[in-house]
Write an enzyme that holds these catalytic residues in place. Sequence first.
Site, PDB file in Angstrom:
ATOM      1  N   GLU A 186       5.085  76.257 -65.255  1.00 52.88           N
ATOM      2  CA  GLU A 186       4.697  75.628 -64.387  1.00 52.88           C
ATOM      3  C   GLU A 186       4.193  77.277 -64.085  1.00 52.88           C
ATOM      4  O   GLU A 186       3.643  77.447 -62.916  1.00 52.88           O
ATOM      5  CB  GLU A 186       5.000  74.986 -63.531  1.00 52.88           C
ATOM      6  CG  GLU A 186       6.093  74.940 -62.740  1.00 52.88           C
ATOM      7  CD  GLU A 186       6.975  73.896 -61.696  1.00 52.88           C
ATOM      8  OE1 GLU A 186       6.548  73.562 -61.692  1.00 52.88           O
ATOM      9  OE2 GLU A 186       8.335  73.833 -61.878  1.00 52.88           O
ATOM     10  N   HIS A 195      -0.121  65.203 -50.643  1.00 54.62           N
ATOM     11  CA  HIS A 195       1.251  64.035 -51.011  1.00 54.62           C
ATOM     12  C   HIS A 195      -0.208  63.019 -50.912  1.00 54.62           C
ATOM     13  O   HIS A 195       1.140  61.935 -51.375  1.00 54.62           O
ATOM     14  CB  HIS A 195       2.129  64.906 -50.147  1.00 54.62           C
ATOM     15  CG  HIS A 195       2.911  65.511 -50.173  1.00 54.62           C
ATOM     16  ND1 HIS A 195       3.453  65.057 -50.857  1.00 54.62           N
ATOM     17  CD2 HIS A 195       3.092  67.134 -50.354  1.00 54.62           C
ATOM     18  CE1 HIS A 195       4.601  66.502 -51.968  1.00 54.62           C
ATOM     19  NE2 HIS A 195       3.227  67.509 -50.769  1.00 54.62           N
ATOM     20  N   CYS A 229       2.800  67.754 -67.614  1.00 61.33           N
ATOM     21  CA  CYS A 229       3.149  66.062 -66.748  1.00 61.33           C
ATOM     22  C   CYS A 229       2.964  66.017 -65.797  1.00 61.33           C
ATOM     23  O   CYS A 229       2.237  65.406 -64.797  1.00 61.33           O
ATOM     24  CB  CYS A 229       4.245  65.663 -66.816  1.00 61.33           C
ATOM     25  SG  CYS A 229       5.085  67.145 -65.599  1.00 61.33           S
ATOM     26  N   ASP A 247       0.753  73.375 -60.877  1.00 64.22           N
ATOM     27  CA  ASP A 247       2.076  75.118 -60.208  1.00 64.22           C
ATOM     28  C   ASP A 247       1.016  75.977 -60.659  1.00 64.22           C
ATOM     29  O   ASP A 247       0.931  77.016 -60.730  1.00 64.22           O
ATOM     30  CB  ASP A 247       2.479  74.469 -59.984  1.00 64.22           C
ATOM     31  CG  ASP A 247       3.271  73.694 -58.485  1.00 64.22           C
ATOM     32  OD1 ASP A 247       3.023  74.283 -57.468  1.00 64.22           O
ATOM     33  OD2 ASP A 247       4.553  73.532 -58.505  1.00 64.22           O
TER      34      ASP A 247
END
Lengths: 87, 540
Positions: B429, B188, B500, B453
Amino acid sequence: MKTVEYVITDPVGLHARPAGLFVKKASAYQSNITVKNTENDKTADAKRIMAVMSLGVKQGNKIILSIEGEDENTAQAELEAFLKESL
Amino acid sequence: METYHGKSVLQGIALGKLYVIEKKESTWTKMTVADTESEAARFQAARKEAMEQLDELYQEAMEQVGEENAMIFDVHKMMLEDLDYLETIENRIRTESVNAEYAVTVTGEEFSAVFSSMDDDYMKARAADVLDISGRVVRVLEGREEPGLHTKEPVIILADDLSPSETIAMDKTKILAFVTKQGSANSHTAILARSLNIPSLVNTDVEITKAYHGKEAIVDGVSGSLIIEPDAATLEAKRQEQAEIREREEKLKLLIGQDNVTADGRRIHLYANMGNVEDVEKVLANDAGGIGLFRSEFLYLGRDTFPTEEEQFQAYKEVISRMGGKKVIIRTLDIGADKKADYFELDAEENPALGFRAIRICLTRQEIFRTQLRAIYRASAFGTAAIMFPMIISVEEIRRIKAIVEDVKAELTGEGIAFGEVELGIMIETPAAALVSGELAKEVAFFSIGTNDLTQYTLAIDRQNQKLEPFYDAHHPAVLKLIEMTIHNGHKEGAWVGICGELAADDTLTETFLDMGLDELSVSPVYILKLRDKIRHIGM
């Protein structure tokens, strides 16, 4: 001694924020003020936030304030107005 | 001068002072004190300091999140002034001759137990408040600083690792760079660094010690190095390099307003990924054609209660109206796995990435989902909104979602609330979704491939586990095959297809994606112009 009876209408009861405001307000008077939750018969010093919150006052519970001291008349009127306004 | 190396997240150079965020555990033990009066005084001093911290937090919170939410710090202050609490602590110090750390901790636990025994969730939450204030006083007693960012000038953050909730609480304008000892390029912190466009290093071979706090340093995202106390020559050289990088960025700005078209005439949409209302600034500054991924989690993380419909509506409305008619694709709540908020009360899981997350939460706890959908539809009246749903694996899920959407629309119509045309799409995903994309395409207007993912699930590689990085291959043929298959199947049913994930920004694949017929790439705003430059050179 003066008393104020009030039934809580706030949906979350006498929770953190209003309890804080209430204690702040009560602390402004010289009188000794206690608050009792008639639901469980617990009583607390209205100037102590932890004790007030631990009464577990919920919506629909009736509380009774007992006010004793020099400024009990002002305290009674003002606290009653505060309860009606905020809780 | 000391030099360390890490994995670079973003090219670029930062110069500034280090700010060390150390996670120190409590080390106090119960002790007998002879001079109980001075111990009581020590407690009072710590309490005063804690009150001052709370004052500051209250002010900060007032500016950032408003009075309603800031009030909690005021209540904390009142608790620290509560006579029952204070008297119990002082009596304990005096009568039991114990140290303040012990007296505060035990008293905090006692008071908190009273609240947690009450049959009222709201009161139970006060138990955490009591522990929080007691913890704060003990931290002061021990001389430990509160984790978090308290600085006036922008700094380079040096930390072991940072959790999403820690980074969310930081004032982003005060961060020049991140350097973490742990973490991977997909952590993150790394994603945040990319969205802030600041150079950062993860997996760095540096010891996290307070000794570095306040020292001058350079973070060089080009070579992946951290230089502490650089000598004059190095400092000068890096300053020069930083200026050159900035100059290149200036040149890219000349591409603002140009088309994303290859020399041989092929076009592609370049949209931006974003996760905070403030990010719109960057999206517009970098000339994105729209927002391809608006992560709605930011509304849910870093707080104690669910965001209301009104709060969400205001946030979506602001983004949608500021984009002035350009498409804004909002991804519904993707929480669970590594992104968590306590108030969701999610159970701990053996395997969170394969667990109760994203659409699975929304379809189970529909009140959360409906609130979000209502907010998005209400906001759709102010521009061009689209919605996409994460973690889809079957046609059945989409049908359930569409039934709920129809219901929400009927509800709004019944209430006389206006809303616009909203395109519905899904994230691809999971390998399952890619494999049945032919069927899924009949149900939706678009696909957006989430490559992070998709890669993790296809390769069975946990993206949080840095030991697995040598095994991770972002260009694995299996992943590229699934992407190609998804594009092909989508187009057959008239659905447009975008990417994305982080792979969208990988310019070594841009030409491959164009050859596959991809319609849209959605990337961090900072990559838009670089990709536009790349695209305009393809086919020359």
